[in-house]
Design an enzyme around this catalytic site. Structure first.
Site, mmCIF file in Angstrom:
data_model
loop_
_atom_site.group_PDB
_atom_site.id
_atom_site.type_symbol
_atom_site.label_atom_id
_atom_site.label_comp_id
_atom_site.label_asym_id
_atom_site.label_seq_id
_atom_site.Cartn_x
_atom_site.Cartn_y
_atom_site.Cartn_z
ATOM 1 N N ASP B 18 -55.861 7.613 -0.061
ATOM 2 C CA ASP B 18 -56.256 7.340 -1.435
ATOM 3 C C ASP B 18 -57.660 7.889 -1.691
ATOM 4 O OD1 ASP B 18 -55.947 6.416 -3.940
ATOM 5 O OD2 ASP B 18 -55.846 4.295 -3.416
ATOM 6 N N ASN B 66 -45.549 8.861 -7.885
ATOM 7 C CA ASN B 66 -46.438 9.999 -8.121
ATOM 8 C C ASN B 66 -45.814 11.081 -9.001
ATOM 9 O OD1 ASN B 66 -47.935 9.819 -4.828
ATOM 10 N ND2 ASN B 66 -48.612 8.947 -6.763
#
Lengths: 481, 245
Positions: B18, B66
């Site tokens: 991340d 995503n």
């Protein structure tokens, strides 16, 4: 010396024959290619090959069938030989027609069959000559007698091959000088087959490795074969003279000849051919021993693709195991057996021929199967041939595809079931199944406890033929190269 | 696993990578350059894990969620991943790392990329050094739904289903439970990552952004993990106010 008219056929065939000494010789692969090219140069044979043969799309299947047939013909057992000769005669009797210039061809023509045997004999002799170990006169006489006996065993009068060797050479030279042509079949074999040779079923999962090897070997085999053809024919057929080709050809024959120093049993043509045509899904015990090698080759293939700067993009085949193919895929992979882009009788006859060969059918079962396929062809033609040109194009098939499980196709399934069910007990057992698919039940028949019922068989056949489902049983049988 | 696993090295470490976007924003660069910078970290962490003796490493590269990102970014990611896979394939293989890809079911994944994933899997299939699982187009719930489907299809009676049996229908059932999850950039969420396998995982949330995360950070996480007291829901040694029967 050895006169085939007086010597009994028993003495000419069997494991002691000169033929058997050649059969496992690696040079023989080159000789067989050369013989095939010389056969294809005969106008009648060339026309038959163009019309009916599936060898461009399924060369490995064809190779295996040819080797098995030769072995039966030259084997020690007279009954097997007679049965095989009868089978070959039936097969050839179905191959006749006219070529593009309307000249008739007929695979049963004794002259034609004599020429096939002549090319096999002459190529065997030439292979020895080219690799620097010419046959002595006695051996050559003996080999010629064997091939004459082979022709005689087919039921043709031996007279079509001259009785003596000197007469044979003048016959051969005359054929080369006058009869042979640069046929289309010859060009296809020399310039298309080797450059596009599909991977044998065993290596089917390694397209990159295969393509890389073929890119080198394909043109080389073509060049070697051309260089080994008789000079007068090369000139007449307009085949190219490539610098160095003669040297390459001699080296290839020499190198292949050296393999005779390998220990006995290392090179067994029939076993090699059997292995190559083995489907990767088969449960053959030999497969286990080569699975490790195969895995290594697969990894090599993967690495080649990963490090290649511009990877070969294969069409998204089945998009991750989709169980059904498109009409176009099914047309090219299954129906169009001759690979000419159209569906016509020779395609279905090719399927029937392969099924008969697998099941080793005798009359009348063979005719029943052919008749069922012929009826299916009429059904397809009536339903699909919209422009009336006597054949079905891919587009015609794709448009009409939903309406395709007609009564004639169901009949084909039933006749095939009867032919496979050798003992007629209305179910197919493991042995009968293996005869057709060369594999056991295990994964292919769901829930079959040692037997395969008529309804399940017909259903699976229709799912493959009309439903275009992928099938671990039928795919190796009808789409395998 | 029980008290014996206390203060031992984790067997299975997973990373939620991340902070690429924020890393780029802080440098006033396009988001894509953050992804590009992540490549170095990925290779560094794989190498650190291998040398530290971690047997299983999982990386969360791309989630089923995503796909909602802008098309250009998704396209860029697909292209980048393909380049990274191809670039490092020989190295990963040479290091004896077995690579596999968890997920990869969406038809939007370019065929060429799927092919490369398959090739890398094939190439490294026999390696036993470390197993690297790249979660790509992965969703933890989706995996559980798939396992349930497979279970129903197999026709087991409801009473026969236990945790072990259920887990055997998950993708890559040989994967052990995750011992340690490292989520970089300080975010503290699970984000649908390997839900079944992280049930007893220790979580760490180092504030460093993924492109800045390096081998020393990774080893620091391993050290912290070894100091933690893992109990797996069992009765801890000293519990205050625990009602006794």
């Amino acid at each position: 010396m050895t006169d085939p008219t007086t010597a009994g056929p028993e003495s000419l065939f069997g494991p002691d024959s000169q033929f058997h000494r050649f059969f496992d010789d690696p040079r023989w692969a080159l000789a067989m290619v050369r013989a095939t090219v010389l056969e294809a140069a005969h106008p009648q044979i060339g026309a038959a090959l163009i019309d009916s043969s599936t060898f461009v799309t399924h060369p490995w299947r064809r190779l295996r069938n040819t080797l098995v047939s030769l072995q039966r013909m030259f084997g020690a057992d007279e009954a097997t030989r007679q049965r095989e000769a009868a089978r070959l005669n039936r097969l050839h009797a179905r191959l006749s027609g006219t070529d593009e210039q309307d000249r008739p061809y007929d695979a049963m023509d004794p002259q034609v069959r004599a020429w096939v045997v002549a090319t096999l004999f002459e190529s065997s002799v030439t292979m020895c000559r080219l690799s620097g170990q010419p046959l002595d006169r006695a051996t050559m006489e003996r080999l010629y007698a064997e091939f004459r006996a082979f022709l005689a065993a087919m039921g043709d009068r031996a007279g079509h091959l001259p009785p003596t060797l000197p007469e044979f050479w003048s016959y051969y030279d005359r054929m080369v000088a006058e009869e042979l042509e640069g046929t289309e079949a010859l060009r296809i074999i020399l310039y298309r087959l080797f450059d596009h040779l599909p991977a044998p079923p065993l290596l089917g999962g390694l397209p990159t490795v295969w393509a890389a090897g073929r890119a080198l070997a394909g043109p080389a085999i073509g060049t070697i074969t051309v260089a080994s053809l008789p000079e007068p024919f090369r000139r007449r057929a307009g085949l190219p003279e490539i610098p160095g080709a003669q040297t390459l050809m001699h080296s290839a024959y020499l190198a292949a000849g050296l393999a005779r120093f390998l220990p006995d049993g290392w090179l067994r043509t029939d076993q090699l051919a059997g292995l190559l045509t083995l489907s990767p899904d088969s449960d053959d015990p030999r497969l286990a021993t080569i699975t490790a090698l195969r895995a290594r080759m697969k990894r090599a293939g993967a690495l080649v693709r990963l490090v290649a700067p511009f990877p070969v993009q294969r069409s998204p085949e089945g998009a991750g195991g989709e169980p059904r193919r498109s009409a176009e895929e099914f047309f090219s992979e299954v129906l169009d057996q001759t690979g000419d882009g159209y569906l016509s009788w020779p395609d279905l006859a090719g399927m029937a021929r392969e099924l008969c060969t697998r099941l080793d059918l005798d009359e009348p079962a063979e005719t029943r199967l052919y008749t069922a396929f012929a009826d299916w062809w009429r059904e397809l033609q009536t339903a699909l041939d919209t422009d009336g040109d006597g054949r079905v194009s891919k587009d015609e098939y794709a448009v009409a595809v939903p309406s395709l499980a007609g009564p004639a196709l169901i009949r084909v399934a039933e006749v095939l079931f009867d032919a496979t069910d050798a003992d007629g007990d209305q179910s197919i057992d493991a042995g009968e199944y293996r005869a057709l698919f060369r594999t056991g039940f295990h994964r292919t028949v769901a829930g079959a406890e040692g037997r395969y019922s008529r309804s399940a068989f017909v259903q699976d056949f229709l799912a493959f033929m009309a439903g275009r489902r992928y099938s671990t049983a039928y795919d190796p049988l009808l789409t395998g190269a | 696993m029980s008290a014996a696993s206390l203060r031992t090295r984790p067997c299975h470490v997973a990373c939620v990578m991340d902070g690429n976007g924020r890393w780029a924003q802080r440098r006033s660069l396009p988001r894509t350059s953050g992804h590009r910078a992540a490549e170095t970290t990925v290779i560094d962490v794989i190498e650190a894990a291998r040398t530290a003796g971690v047997k299983w490493l999982s990386l969360y590269a791309f989630s089923t969620e995503n796909w909602q990102r802008p098309t250009t970014e998704v396209d860029f990611l697909m292209h980048l991943v393909r380049r990274v896979v191809r670039k490092h394939a020989p190295l990963l293989h040479a290091r004896g790392i077995r690579c596999r890809f968890l997920g990869v079911t969406d038809p939007r994944i370019p065929a060429a990329l799927a092919r490369d994933f398959a090739d890398l899997t094939t190439l490294t299939d026999a390696n036993r050094g470390m197993t690297l699982t790249v979660a790509f187009d992965h969703g933890g719930r989706q995996d559980i739904v798939e396992a349930a489907r497979s279970l129903i299809r197999s026709g087991v009676p409801a009473d026969a289903v236990d945790e072990r049996h259920f887990a055997s229908h998950l993708p890559f059932p040989d994967t052990p439970d995750v011992d340690l999850v490292i989520r970089t950039s300080g975010e503290q969420r699970i984000s649908n990552f390997m839900l079944w396998q992280v049930a007893y995982a220790e979580w760490m949330f180092p504030p460093v952004l993924w492109p800045d995360f390096r081998a020393p950070h990774f080893l620091e996480c391993l050290r912290t993990y070894q100091q933690r007291d893992r109990r797996f829901g069992g009765v801890p040694p000293h519990v205050n106010g625990d009602p006794r029967p």
